[in-house]
Design an enzyme around this catalytic site. Structure first.
Site, PDB file in Angstrom:
ATOM      1  CG  MET A  56      -1.064  -8.492  -6.274  1.00 48.59           C
ATOM      2  SD  MET A  56      -0.015  -7.847  -7.588  1.00 48.59           S
ATOM      3  CE  MET A  56       0.857  -9.334  -8.049  1.00 48.59           C
ATOM      4  CG  ASN A  90       1.985   3.264  -5.795  1.00 58.21           C
ATOM      5  OD1 ASN A  90       2.397   4.299  -6.301  1.00 58.21           O
ATOM      6  ND2 ASN A  90       2.602   2.098  -5.920  1.00 58.21           N
ATOM      7  CG  LEU A 140      -2.185  -8.175 -17.447  1.00 59.81           C
ATOM      8  CD1 LEU A 140      -2.911  -8.005 -16.115  1.00 59.81           C
ATOM      9  CD2 LEU A 140      -1.324  -9.429 -17.448  1.00 59.81           C
ATOM     10  CG  ASP A 141      -0.197  -4.670 -16.646  1.00 58.24           C
ATOM     11  OD1 ASP A 141      -0.884  -4.112 -15.778  1.00 58.24           O
ATOM     12  OD2 ASP A 141       0.572  -5.625 -16.403  1.00 58.24           O
ATOM     13  CG  ASN A 185      -2.779  -1.022 -12.785  1.00 55.63           C
ATOM     14  OD1 ASN A 185      -2.695  -1.135 -11.555  1.00 55.63           O
ATOM     15  ND2 ASN A 185      -2.039  -1.748 -13.612  1.00 55.63           N
ATOM     16  CB  THR A 204      -9.054  -1.866 -21.439  1.00 56.82           C
ATOM     17  OG1 THR A 204      -7.736  -2.391 -21.658  1.00 56.82           O
ATOM     18  CG2 THR A 204      -9.070  -0.377 -21.744  1.00 56.82           C
ATOM     19  CG  HIS A 208       2.847  -2.112 -15.097  1.00 53.31           C
ATOM     20  ND1 HIS A 208       2.515  -3.342 -14.549  1.00 53.31           N
ATOM     21  CD2 HIS A 208       3.914  -2.323 -15.901  1.00 53.31           C
ATOM     22  CE1 HIS A 208       3.340  -4.262 -15.027  1.00 53.31           C
ATOM     23  NE2 HIS A 208       4.198  -3.675 -15.836  1.00 53.31           N
ATOM     24  N   GLY A 220       0.786  -1.238   0.000  1.00 53.31           N
ATOM     25  CA  GLY A 220       0.000   0.000   0.000  1.00 53.31           C
ATOM     26  C   GLY A 220       0.814   1.282   0.000  1.00 53.31           C
TER      27      GLY A 220
HETATM   28  C1  GRF Z   1       3.735  -1.149  -7.345  1.00 56.70           C
HETATM   29  O1  GRF Z   1       5.029  -1.362  -7.836  1.00 56.70           O
HETATM   30  C2  GRF Z   1       2.754  -0.934  -8.458  1.00 56.70           C
HETATM   31  O2  GRF Z   1       3.312  -0.289  -9.554  1.00 56.70           O
HETATM   32  C3  GRF Z   1       2.383  -2.348  -8.831  1.00 56.70           C
HETATM   33  O3  GRF Z   1       2.326  -3.036  -7.602  1.00 56.70           O
HETATM   34  C4  GRF Z   1       3.183  -2.404  -6.664  1.00 56.70           C
HETATM   35  C5  GRF Z   1       2.348  -2.060  -5.470  1.00 56.70           C
HETATM   36  O4  GRF Z   1       3.110  -1.518  -4.427  1.00 56.70           O
HETATM   37  N1  GRF Z   1       1.147  -2.389  -9.558  1.00 56.70           N
HETATM   38  P1  GRF Z   1       2.398  -0.833  -3.194  1.00 56.70           P
HETATM   39  O5  GRF Z   1       1.432  -1.867  -2.609  1.00 56.70           O
HETATM   40  O6  GRF Z   1       1.647   0.362  -3.713  1.00 56.70           O
HETATM   41  O7  GRF Z   1       3.472  -0.466  -2.249  1.00 56.70           O
END
Ligand code: GRF
Length: 225
Positions: free
Chosen positions: A100, A24, A154-155, A117, A151, A119, A22
């Protein structure tokens, strides 16, 4: 012709979906707390009850719930349950932050062009899991971050913004990942701001910025298009 704007988004209520650390999510919480981002973080939902992000949300006074995918018989049913939780809280925009799970049609259809999202690579290079390691092993000289609309691919949705991170000869996967993560934390609040504060549209695969809401278009339509 430049397609009609899809924005603005009617409200500023965000739902964040997580599965783990978490960080982000924390970047979004911090951006709201110090006034860089004018949104309401309405709910944080994790599919795992041990996600550290749930605690981060609760510490910030945000409702945080676990909805385990194991409690539903199918992906469809799980996605419908997520939609119900998000709609109940009148969420306008959904941020995936290390969630995930591949999203199914019920979720994508309920929030068309309203799910983002983040990435840790310069898409379309290195989609899927362990993107930083994929980039490192491939030997690229620049890595980076992509924030995109979600969408069914995936990614693969339209790219809102990307940030480049250099790969150093002295890097390990760990040092590179840390540098990418720091850039993620700047990029995600910025992308949310673009979606909420600007006029934009989606033209095929392209996310096109048209200027700030209420201002004359910053992008001049191209003649003959
Ligand atoms: C990040 O690297 C994000 O880009 C990817 O999953 C990771 C999540 O990290 N989709 P966090 O849970 O936000 O620390």
């Amino acid at each position: 012709m430049t397609p009609d704007p899809i924005s603005p988004i009617p409200g500023r209520r965000l739902g964040v979906l997580i599965s783990g650390r978490g960080s982000n999510l924390q970047a979004l919480i911090d951006a709201v707390a110090d006034g860089r981002l004018d949104v309401t973080l309405s709910v944080v939902i994790s599919n795992r009850d041990d996600a550290e992000g749930l605690e981060r949300a609760r510490r910030a006074g945000i409702e945080a719930i676990c909805l385990s995918h194991r409690s539903w018989p199918s992906r469809e049913a799980y996605d419908r349950a997520l939609v119900a939780e998000l709609q109940q809280r009148r969420v306008d925009l959904v941020c995936l932050a290390g969630f995930m799970r591949v999203l199914g049609a019920p979720l994508i259809d309920a929030f068309p062009n309203r799910i983002l999202n983040i990435h840790p690579s310069l898409l379309p290079a290195f989609p899927g899991v362990d993107a930083q390691r994929q980039a490192f092993v491939h030997g690229v000289k620049v890595a980076g971050v992509t924030v995109h609309l979600v969408t069914s691919e995936l990614d693969g949705g339209p790219i809102i913004l990307q940030r480049v991170v250099p790969v150093l000869d002295t890097d390990t996967v760990e040092t590179l990942s840390a540098r990418i993560l720091a850039e993620e934390h700047r990029a995600y609040p910025e992308a949310v701001k673009i979606l909420l504060n600007e006029s934009w549209t989606v033209d095929g695969r392209r996310f096109v910025r048209l200027g700030r809401v209420g201002e004359a278009s910053a992008v001049q339509p191209r003649a003959g298009n």
